[in-house]
Design an enzyme around this catalytic site. Structure first.
Site, mmCIF file in Angstrom:
data_model
loop_
_atom_site.group_PDB
_atom_site.id
_atom_site.type_symbol
_atom_site.label_atom_id
_atom_site.label_comp_id
_atom_site.label_asym_id
_atom_site.label_seq_id
_atom_site.Cartn_x
_atom_site.Cartn_y
_atom_site.Cartn_z
ATOM 1 N N ASP A 143 0.735 -0.896 0.286
ATOM 2 C CA ASP A 143 0.062 -0.299 0.399
ATOM 3 C C ASP A 143 0.857 1.342 0.155
ATOM 4 O O ASP A 143 1.980 1.446 0.503
ATOM 5 C CB ASP A 143 -0.693 -0.377 0.954
ATOM 6 C CG ASP A 143 -2.253 -0.876 1.495
ATOM 7 O OD1 ASP A 143 -2.301 -1.361 0.095
ATOM 8 O OD2 ASP A 143 -2.748 -0.620 1.752
ATOM 9 N N HIS A 194 -6.053 2.828 -4.540
ATOM 10 C CA HIS A 194 -5.646 3.270 -3.413
ATOM 11 C C HIS A 194 -6.528 4.518 -2.415
ATOM 12 O O HIS A 194 -5.981 4.892 -1.999
ATOM 13 C CB HIS A 194 -4.362 2.878 -2.614
ATOM 14 C CG HIS A 194 -4.427 2.896 -1.118
ATOM 15 N ND1 HIS A 194 -5.086 2.176 -0.659
ATOM 16 C CD2 HIS A 194 -3.349 3.657 -0.330
ATOM 17 C CE1 HIS A 194 -4.994 1.883 0.547
ATOM 18 N NE2 HIS A 194 -3.902 2.719 1.441
ATOM 19 N N HIS A 198 -5.460 9.842 -0.164
ATOM 20 C CA HIS A 198 -5.046 9.305 0.800
ATOM 21 C C HIS A 198 -5.623 10.186 1.807
ATOM 22 O O HIS A 198 -4.542 10.260 3.269
ATOM 23 C CB HIS A 198 -3.897 8.581 1.009
ATOM 24 C CG HIS A 198 -3.394 7.441 1.841
ATOM 25 N ND1 HIS A 198 -3.377 7.612 3.302
ATOM 26 C CD2 HIS A 198 -3.407 6.102 1.860
ATOM 27 C CE1 HIS A 198 -2.706 6.162 3.769
ATOM 28 N NE2 HIS A 198 -3.786 5.875 2.600
ATOM 29 N N HIS A 289 3.713 -2.127 2.561
ATOM 30 C CA HIS A 289 3.432 -1.158 2.733
ATOM 31 C C HIS A 289 5.056 -0.663 1.231
ATOM 32 O O HIS A 289 6.269 -1.214 2.169
ATOM 33 C CB HIS A 289 3.781 0.174 3.328
ATOM 34 C CG HIS A 289 2.412 -0.175 4.139
ATOM 35 N ND1 HIS A 289 2.446 -0.779 5.058
ATOM 36 C CD2 HIS A 289 1.370 0.830 4.156
ATOM 37 C CE1 HIS A 289 0.901 -0.625 5.912
ATOM 38 N NE2 HIS A 289 0.428 0.109 4.883
#
Length: 333
Positions: A143, A194, A198, A289
């Site tokens: 991510d 995503h 964010h 990540h």
């Protein structure tokens, strides 16, 4: 002389007015030849303008919308509000109880919104199907990228192990580093959605703003790779009752995880790897990540733990004869 000068001035002014009038007439009704040249020039200008301002989303391939699937808490929320309004209308004295019931349903929604794997707010994928389990497959997912420092190093480690993974990319960061997103796809990995910004405030967005944010990321990633993402992972794993309707409108499916590395919080690579390996099994979806922001990056100063932990996780996969695949290859279309 003065009279002659005045007469000449009036004559010049009259001629000027006639010239202006002719110009205005020609502007409104130009001769046929002039109209043809004007059309040609306008077409050329329009072509140049459309070329210079071409959409940055040239390759956007929109997914067809799907029917949204309400979860149990959607029905609870709707039912509590309907019952509360009816109770207040019939017995106004019951308003404290009615408001309390409605508030309690919102509190329950909030609590389940912090549980990424819960299907209470709509369908979510947190593990691979049984067919993938039988094949000994797991899904490594990354991510918050792309990141100019971390993403290339993660890609090299995956290449060395001959392993495929899924990258949930942030739209704004993908715009900043489009070459990294193309590199992810070129090396056989999957690029998924995503969100665009964010944002920590995403849990307070309405449906329209959710669609805009997730849709902008969808367009940006599709433009860069030529293929639209099929899956979405909520930033910080936080969903609301409005997330599922927004995803349905965009044709996306929500993905969570069932193995969390905490690599963005823990600076010790050995602890991160041990945490993953302890819960690793066929069918697992592992969260790691390849992008770490601000304060968390300072907390993991030096080499981020994902760089040290990933080789240990890949070695475990090799020892157990398991393999990591992309979500697209493991999940049915």
């Amino acid at each position: 002389a003065l009279l002659l000068e005045a007469g000449l001035t009036r004559a010049a002014a009259a001629e000027g007015h006639r010239t202006d009038a002719r110009c205005r007439i020609h502007q409104r009704h130009p001769p046929r030849r002039a109209r043809h040249l004007l059309r040609v020039c306008c077409c050329q200008v329009n072509v140049k303008s459309s070329t210079s301002h071409a959409s940055r989303f040239t390759f956007h391939q929109a997914l067809p919308p799907r029917a949204w699937q309400p979860g149990p808490l959607h029905w609870l929320l709707a039912g509590s509000h309907a019952a509360g309004v009816a109770a207040i209308a019939l017995q106004p004295a019951l308003w404290p109880w009615a408001v309390g019931a409605m508030f309690s349903s919102h509190a329950l929604n909030f609590a389940f919104g912090l549980a990424p794997r819960s299907a209470a707010l709509g369908p979510v994928i947190s593990k691979l199907p049984m067919s993938a389990v039988q094949r000994g497959e797991i899904a490594l997912t990354f991510d918050d990228g792309p990141d100019a420092d971390l993403t290339p190093r993660v890609l090299d480690l995956l290449d060395e192990a001959g392993t495929k993974a899924t990258f949930f990319c942030v739209g704004a960061r993908a715009r900043t580093h489009p070459h990294l997103v193309r590199e992810i796809a070129a090396r056989g990995h999957a690029v998924e959605n995503h969100g665009f910004d964010h944002s920590r405030a995403m849990g307070f967005y309405g449906v329209g703003r959710l669609v805009r944010d997730i849709g902008d990321a969808q367009k940006a990633l599709a433009d860069i790779t030529g293929s639209a993402p099929k899956f979405f992972r909520a930033p910080f794993g936080i969903r609301t009752p409005l997330t599922e309707p927004a995803l349905a409108r965009l044709g996306l499916r929500c993905v969570a995880w069932n193995v969390r590395s905490l690599d963005s919080l823990d600076s010790r690579a050995d602890r991160v790897a041990a945490r993953v390996v302890r819960h690793l099994a066929p069918g697992a979806i592992v969260l790691m990540h390849d992008g770490i922001e601000g304060r968390r990056r300072r907390a993991t100063a030096g080499a981020p733990s994902v760089i040290g932990a990933l080789p240990l996780v890949l070695a475990t996969l090799r020892e157990r004869a398991w393999r990591s695949v992309t979500l697209r290859s493991a999940l049915p279309a």
